[in-house]
Design a protein around this motif. Structure first.
Motif, PDB file in Angstrom:
ATOM      1  N   GLU A  19       0.781  -1.249   0.056  1.00 13.23           N
ATOM      2  CA  GLU A  19      -0.030  -0.096  -0.112  1.00 13.23           C
ATOM      3  C   GLU A  19       0.949   0.956  -0.043  1.00 13.23           C
ATOM      4  O   GLU A  19       1.698   1.516   0.917  1.00 13.23           O
ATOM      5  CB  GLU A  19      -1.027   0.074   1.121  1.00 13.23           C
ATOM      6  CG  GLU A  19      -1.679   1.308   1.252  1.00 13.23           C
ATOM      7  CD  GLU A  19      -2.233   1.537   2.570  1.00 13.23           C
ATOM      8  OE1 GLU A  19      -3.762   1.868   2.632  1.00 13.23           O
ATOM      9  OE2 GLU A  19      -1.870   1.173   3.705  1.00 13.23           O
ATOM     10  N   THR A  20       0.900   2.193  -0.961  1.00 12.66           N
ATOM     11  CA  THR A  20       1.406   3.292  -1.047  1.00 12.66           C
ATOM     12  C   THR A  20       1.299   4.197   0.192  1.00 12.66           C
ATOM     13  O   THR A  20       0.189   4.122   0.837  1.00 12.66           O
ATOM     14  CB  THR A  20       1.464   4.108  -2.360  1.00 12.66           C
ATOM     15  OG1 THR A  20       0.103   4.477  -2.558  1.00 12.66           O
ATOM     16  CG2 THR A  20       1.633   2.951  -3.675  1.00 12.66           C
ATOM     17  N   ARG A  36      -8.956  12.321  -1.270  1.00 11.01           N
ATOM     18  CA  ARG A  36      -7.900  11.172  -0.948  1.00 11.01           C
ATOM     19  C   ARG A  36      -6.588  11.700  -1.853  1.00 11.01           C
ATOM     20  O   ARG A  36      -6.725  11.973  -2.980  1.00 11.01           O
ATOM     21  CB  ARG A  36      -8.496  10.092  -1.477  1.00 11.01           C
ATOM     22  CG  ARG A  36      -7.370   8.640  -1.464  1.00 11.01           C
ATOM     23  CD  ARG A  36      -7.833   7.543  -2.458  1.00 11.01           C
ATOM     24  NE  ARG A  36      -9.103   7.043  -2.022  1.00 11.01           N
ATOM     25  CZ  ARG A  36      -9.725   6.244  -2.509  1.00 11.01           C
ATOM     26  NH1 ARG A  36      -9.606   6.003  -3.893  1.00 11.01           N
ATOM     27  NH2 ARG A  36     -10.872   5.711  -2.286  1.00 11.01           N
ATOM     28  N   LEU A  81      -0.165   8.090  -2.988  1.00  9.31           N
ATOM     29  CA  LEU A  81       1.154   8.168  -3.958  1.00  9.31           C
ATOM     30  C   LEU A  81       0.788   7.006  -5.008  1.00  9.31           C
ATOM     31  O   LEU A  81       0.395   6.028  -4.705  1.00  9.31           O
ATOM     32  CB  LEU A  81       2.475   7.980  -3.227  1.00  9.31           C
ATOM     33  CG  LEU A  81       2.830   9.153  -2.290  1.00  9.31           C
ATOM     34  CD1 LEU A  81       4.221   8.899  -1.824  1.00  9.31           C
ATOM     35  CD2 LEU A  81       2.586  10.621  -2.626  1.00  9.31           C
ATOM     36  N   GLU A  82       1.255   7.516  -6.175  1.00  5.87           N
ATOM     37  CA  GLU A  82       1.228   6.504  -7.217  1.00  5.87           C
ATOM     38  C   GLU A  82       2.490   5.787  -7.065  1.00  5.87           C
ATOM     39  O   GLU A  82       3.354   6.261  -6.332  1.00  5.87           O
ATOM     40  CB  GLU A  82       1.313   7.154  -8.445  1.00  5.87           C
ATOM     41  CG  GLU A  82      -0.010   7.552  -8.914  1.00  5.87           C
ATOM     42  CD  GLU A  82      -0.450   8.245 -10.187  1.00  5.87           C
ATOM     43  OE1 GLU A  82      -0.797   7.671 -11.109  1.00  5.87           O
ATOM     44  OE2 GLU A  82      -0.232   9.505 -10.088  1.00  5.87           O
ATOM     45  N   ARG A  83       2.587   4.553  -7.594  1.00  9.58           N
ATOM     46  CA  ARG A  83       3.887   3.720  -7.295  1.00  9.58           C
ATOM     47  C   ARG A  83       5.206   4.299  -7.574  1.00  9.58           C
ATOM     48  O   ARG A  83       6.063   4.105  -6.892  1.00  9.58           O
ATOM     49  CB  ARG A  83       3.725   2.315  -7.904  1.00  9.58           C
ATOM     50  CG  ARG A  83       4.739   1.388  -8.073  1.00  9.58           C
ATOM     51  CD  ARG A  83       5.067   1.169  -6.449  1.00  9.58           C
ATOM     52  NE  ARG A  83       4.047   0.322  -5.777  1.00  9.58           N
ATOM     53  CZ  ARG A  83       4.117   0.252  -4.305  1.00  9.58           C
ATOM     54  NH1 ARG A  83       5.219   0.480  -3.645  1.00  9.58           N
ATOM     55  NH2 ARG A  83       3.116  -0.396  -3.735  1.00  9.58           N
ATOM     56  N   ILE A  90      -4.909  -2.268  -4.989  1.00  7.66           N
ATOM     57  CA  ILE A  90      -4.093  -1.920  -5.923  1.00  7.66           C
ATOM     58  C   ILE A  90      -2.821  -1.553  -5.321  1.00  7.66           C
ATOM     59  O   ILE A  90      -2.544  -1.015  -4.501  1.00  7.66           O
ATOM     60  CB  ILE A  90      -4.350  -0.426  -6.543  1.00  7.66           C
ATOM     61  CG1 ILE A  90      -5.806  -0.333  -7.093  1.00  7.66           C
ATOM     62  CG2 ILE A  90      -3.128   0.112  -7.528  1.00  7.66           C
ATOM     63  CD1 ILE A  90      -6.357   0.959  -7.810  1.00  7.66           C
ATOM     64  N   CYS A 134       0.949  -2.408  -7.353  1.00  6.89           N
ATOM     65  CA  CYS A 134       1.906  -1.710  -8.228  1.00  6.89           C
ATOM     66  C   CYS A 134       1.462  -0.776  -9.447  1.00  6.89           C
ATOM     67  O   CYS A 134       2.110  -0.033 -10.010  1.00  6.89           O
ATOM     68  CB  CYS A 134       2.663  -2.925  -8.904  1.00  6.89           C
ATOM     69  SG  CYS A 134       1.680  -3.924  -9.903  1.00  6.89           S
ATOM     70  N   GLU A 135       0.272  -1.053  -9.917  1.00  5.00           N
ATOM     71  CA  GLU A 135      -0.505  -0.338 -11.009  1.00  5.00           C
ATOM     72  C   GLU A 135      -0.019  -0.659 -12.213  1.00  5.00           C
ATOM     73  O   GLU A 135      -0.433  -0.209 -13.145  1.00  5.00           O
ATOM     74  CB  GLU A 135      -0.126   1.128 -10.816  1.00  5.00           C
ATOM     75  CG  GLU A 135      -0.465   1.810  -9.464  1.00  5.00           C
ATOM     76  CD  GLU A 135      -0.068   3.235  -9.272  1.00  5.00           C
ATOM     77  OE1 GLU A 135       0.710   3.495 -10.201  1.00  5.00           O
ATOM     78  OE2 GLU A 135      -0.162   3.755  -8.381  1.00  5.00           O
ATOM     79  N   PHE A 173      -2.824  -6.989   2.673  1.00  7.86           N
ATOM     80  CA  PHE A 173      -3.150  -6.224   1.363  1.00  7.86           C
ATOM     81  C   PHE A 173      -2.847  -7.207   0.308  1.00  7.86           C
ATOM     82  O   PHE A 173      -3.882  -6.725  -0.858  1.00  7.86           O
ATOM     83  CB  PHE A 173      -1.970  -4.954   1.587  1.00  7.86           C
ATOM     84  CG  PHE A 173      -2.644  -3.791   0.656  1.00  7.86           C
ATOM     85  CD1 PHE A 173      -3.354  -2.992   1.175  1.00  7.86           C
ATOM     86  CD2 PHE A 173      -2.028  -3.907  -0.669  1.00  7.86           C
ATOM     87  CE1 PHE A 173      -3.856  -1.730   0.317  1.00  7.86           C
ATOM     88  CE2 PHE A 173      -2.135  -2.794  -1.359  1.00  7.86           C
ATOM     89  CZ  PHE A 173      -3.132  -1.588  -0.883  1.00  7.86           C
TER      90      PHE A 173
END
Lengths: 720, 154
Positions: A173-174, A255, A258-260, B37, B39-40, B100
């Motif tokens: 989870e980022t 919300r 962060l993106e990966r 979600i 790694c995307e 997760f």
């Protein structure tokens, strides 16, 4: 009888404590009902994203957000760093937007124009000769007379170069949160954090620095479930402040996760350490001197010094120099057992080389010198080394350096030992016993997945004589009593201490109410097997429910604290690990056959969650030893692998067999509870490095041990 | 674009943007946040769901491509309040920590057991290669799948 009121029960009388008990949150997690910060989605919620700097070092010269502001769906545009700001790493946050959909957020970011003047940068530090004035000598320590020790004509001296790379945390989870700034002026955040109780104060401070007025008492932070932290999620970070500002600005919940790519670029960097190490020893194996010249980077900030010589800190005649290198790689963060895995590599690999030079078994070398380790752990290390050797079949599979059997597959074993503190943190809890017999425990600390909920439930259940499901554990909310962050392996000691004390006090209040009905003094009562009874006499008893019914309409409430009266925990653990690997000398691939861990951590509350920490740590150790690396590009200054395709984590086929042995019984249990999350992740690096060396007869000096490095080492003088 | 999908046994219709990924549709439109979600980019497998019984990383697919399909997410696996043997296995064998990766791991294992009801440990490892876990050490995940294989075989 225990000597002190709150003491843990004596051996043989511990009931649930130390048993293998299923985690209490297993069903909610395996059925998809556990809600992580990313899952909280109130109606009307907006999505926030951030535009980041593409350069490693630059100054912002102009910015135009007007086109983004006019885009349909854009509700707010917030400049985080204005024109004139100097940016110190690629991926740093410049502008944030809040929009009605994630797609609109991406569209908006594309319309923002920012121009920069690029400035000189440095992103790689292993080659110190290229660091220039970015290299800053930061520490020099001398003890005894190292000069003489290394000049002694009888001394055997080994010399080597070792090192550990910069890695990231790569939590599944980022980082991020959902913030809801309500019309009444109160702010609630659902944050992916290791520090629930402390976060409102940090968010308040961050907002006030941005001239946004709020009192800490008007902020509540919740984190019920978190997809990993590993040391990277203690602070709200800039994005945790930005999301609150955006919520206030728009009047909507927002919300911001962060993106990966951002997460890997900016939200976690374990400092690197490289070093030239010399060790002097007598022919009988007694170590007589240590000389290390180390360097590393923690980004632009300080990263500390590696604690070398590691574990065997009492080695006489030491000379240690350390140089800090400032780089534009992003800020460093605590990574599970900060600085210890790197120090283990610098030390245990150097000792392994000395053992080879002396013609000694490295386990014998460690045992021979164990008196240089802290006194309280010496006996444990000897027992752990013996246990690990037995489980790894060391006598059968270890051999002097270089597997001489024919063929391209070479097998080797390597060993390392480690230590950690792990004293319980400050924790406050509230325990309530209700007239209907239900029991609530409330405290602010979070469960990172380590099993904190389960440990609390077991502690309180055992103290009150109830089954584990007789206790309702409510944690992960700053509205609950303040209880420490999950860092330094301090949570289990903290929450077991506070809840043990609170539960004893609550139980004693119940005894006082119930005693007259049983015609005895409260001190004559015990709570066991779901009953309150005269000690040792079940015939004079009430069921738990009957006893609680005597409360009438009054709920018992007791506060528990850690630290507090009686010794319930301690600090300082040890562990020994052995890696068993096979190296393919044609391809350079390293395969893990087996990882063995013998680990102590004082009194274990739940054997199942304790062992699970060690299994997980071994895998994390395999991962940073063989696969992980924050690869920075000298030409552009950016991270080349900010995605999980090329930032590699070990998969289920990469880890071999894991063997875990927890040290328990006399000598261990009576120390009380000590933390465990970090120590077992320390040794895998050094153990795997030593195992590879044992297999191929030549050292691969730095991790990750990639096929390329193995082949290069073999070309220089291995046994290919 | 209008799509009609059967999720966990119930049909629903939604008007979605053509570029909306299936995982975002499930989480943000259908409100099923058990699909995570990680790694995307279709590496970690946290977003794995069953589409027509096949395990699919739902970040690799657009919602519109699922038009007319039957989808099972982690929320749809328990029947009549009873956990599926895989869910029970991941709990009892301690195949999870932070949880997760768990939903994706379970649904990949679901396909594995559908194809091979009694896999060896090696086959389990092979079958779950597309799912990453950062916490557990994997070994207990293998045991969890063995537990489910045994429980389903009864």
């Amino acid at each position: 009888m225990p000597k002190c009121k709150y003491d843990w029960p004596e051996a043989g009388d511990r009931g649930l404590i130390g048993e293998s008990i299923d985690r209490v949150d297993g069903a909610v997690k395996s059925s998809g009902r556990a809600r992580y910060s990313y899952d909280v989605h109130p109606s009307g919620m907006l999505y926030a994203r951030m535009l980041t700097c593409p350069y490693a070092h630059a100054k912002i010269t102009s910015m135009d957000t007007s086109a983004a502001e006019k885009l349909p769906g854009v509700k707010a545009v917030l400049v985080i760093q204005p024109v004139g700001s100097e940016i110190q790493w690629a991926g740093d946050e410049i502008v944030a937007v809040a929009t009605t959909s994630e797609a609109a957020a991406d569209d908006a970011l594309r319309l923002i124009k920012v121009e920069y003047d690029q400035l000189p940068f440095l992103v790689n530090e292993e080659d110190l000769s290229k660091a220039g004035d970015r290299a800053k000598p930061s520490a020099e320590q001398k003890s005894g007379d190292p000069d003489t020790a290394f000049k002694d004509p009888d001394a055997v001296i080994s010399e080597g170069y070792y090192g550990a790379q910069v890695i990231t945390h790569c939590c599944l989870e980022t980082h991020g949160s959902m913030a809801d700034w309500r019309p009444d002026g109160k702010l609630k955040t659902w944050s992916s954090t290791q520090s629930v109780s402390d976060l409102p104060g940090q968010i308040g401070e961050g907002l006030r620095l941005q001239k946004v007025d709020i009192q800490n008492s008007d902020i509540e932070t919740v984190c019920q479930y978190i997809g990993g932290g590993f040391g990277s999620k203690f602070s709200p970070d800039r994005w945790g402040i930005v999301v609150a500002q955006l919520s206030k600005q728009t009047g909507k919940p927002v919300r911001l996760m962060l993106e990966r790519d951002q997460d890997l670029e900016v939200a976690g960097a374990r400092p690197s350490y490289y070093g030239k190490v010399r060790v002097a020893g007598k022919k009988d194996g007694t170590i007589t001197g240590w000389d290390s010249d180390t360097w590393g980077t923690g980004g632009m900030g300080p990263s500390g010094n590696p604690p070398v010589p590691y574990v065997l800190e009492g080695i006489p005649n030491q000379l240690k120099k350390h140089t800090r290198v400032n780089t534009n790689i992003g800020p460093s963060r605590a990574w599970r057992a900060p600085n210890h895995p790197q120090a283990a590599i610098l030390t245990m690999c150097a000792l392994d080389d000395l053992a080879d030079k002396l013609g000694m078994d490295p386990i014998e070398l460690l045992k021979k010198n164990i008196d240089f380790a802290p006194e309280i752990l010496r006996q444990a290390y000897v027992e752990e080394l013996d246990k690990a050797a037995e489980l790894a079949e060391w006598k059968k599979y270890w051999h002097p350096r270089g597997d001489k059997t024919p063929g391209h597959l070479k097998r080797g074993l390597g060993v390392s030992i480690h230590t950690w503190g792990g004293r319980g943190h400050a924790s406050t809890c509230l325990i309530a016993i209700h007239p209907d017999g239900s029991v609530d425990v409330k405290l602010g600390s979070q469960d990172l997945g380590t099993g904190t909920r389960t440990v609390i439930a077991i502690t309180v259940a055992q103290t009150l004589g109830l089954p584990v499901d007789g206790v309702n554990v409510m944690i992960g909310d700053s509205a609950y009593p303040k209880s420490g962050a999950s860092g330094g392996s301090t949570t289990v000691g903290g929450v077991s201490g506070s809840t043990r004390r609170g539960a004893i006090d609550a139980r004693d209040q119940l005894f006082a109410v119930v005693a007259p009905a049983l015609g005895v003094e409260p001190t004559q009562l015990e709570s066991v097997n779901g009953r309150i009874q005269v000690t040792g006499d079940p015939s004079k008893s009430l069921s738990w429910k009957q006893a609680c019914a005597k409360l009438g309409v009054k709920t018992i409430e007791a506060q528990g604290k850690n630290p507090g009266q009686c010794k319930l925990g301690d600090s300082g653990v040890g562990g020994a690990q052995i890696a068993d690997v096979t190296v393919d000398t044609e391809t350079g691939l390293v395969k893990i056959n087996r990882m063995v861990a013998a680990q102590d951590c004082g009194l274990i509350i739940d054997m199942k969650t304790a062992e699970s920490q060690v299994y997980g740590a071994l895998t994390m150790g395999v991962t940073y030893s063989l696969f992980e690396e924050k690869v920075m590009d000298d030409q552009t200054g950016i991270m080349l692998n900010p995605n999980m395709e090329f930032y590699k984590l070990a998969g289920i086929g990469d880890i071999g067999e894991l063997v875990v042995h927890m040290m328990t019984g006399p000598g261990y249990d009576e120390r009380g509870v000590i933390g465990l999350g970090e120590p077992p992740v320390i040794s895998p690096g050094a153990a795997i490095c030593n195992a590879v060396t044992n297999a191929i007869g030549v050292r691969v000096p730095t991790i990750p041990i990639t096929p390329e490095k193995v082949l290069a080492a073999l070309a220089k003088g291995g046994m290919a | 674009m209008k799509i009609r999908v059967k999720i966990n046994g119930a049909w629903r219709e939604d008007d979605v943007a053509p570029r909306l990924l299936l995982v975002h549709y499930l989480r943000e439109v259908a409100g099923l946040t058990g699909t995570h979600i990680g790694c995307e980019t279709s590496i970690c497998g946290a977003c794995t769901v069953l589409v027509g019984g096949q395990a699919v990383k739902s970040c690799t697919m657009f919602a519109v491509q699922a038009d007319g399909a039957e989808i099972t997410t982690i929320e749809g696996l328990a029947k009549d309040g009873q956990l599926h043997p895989l869910q029970q296995g991941f709990w009892e064998e301690h195949g999870l920590q932070c949880g997760f990766c768990t939903p994706g791991m379970i649904l990949s294992a679901h396909q594995l057991l559908a194809r091979n009801p009694h896999p060896t440990r090696e086959e389990i490892r092979k079958g779950l290669e597309g799912n990453l876990c950062r916490c557990t050490g994997y070994q207990h995940i293998v045991k969890a799948v063995e537990y489910a294989a045994k429980a389903s075989g009864k």
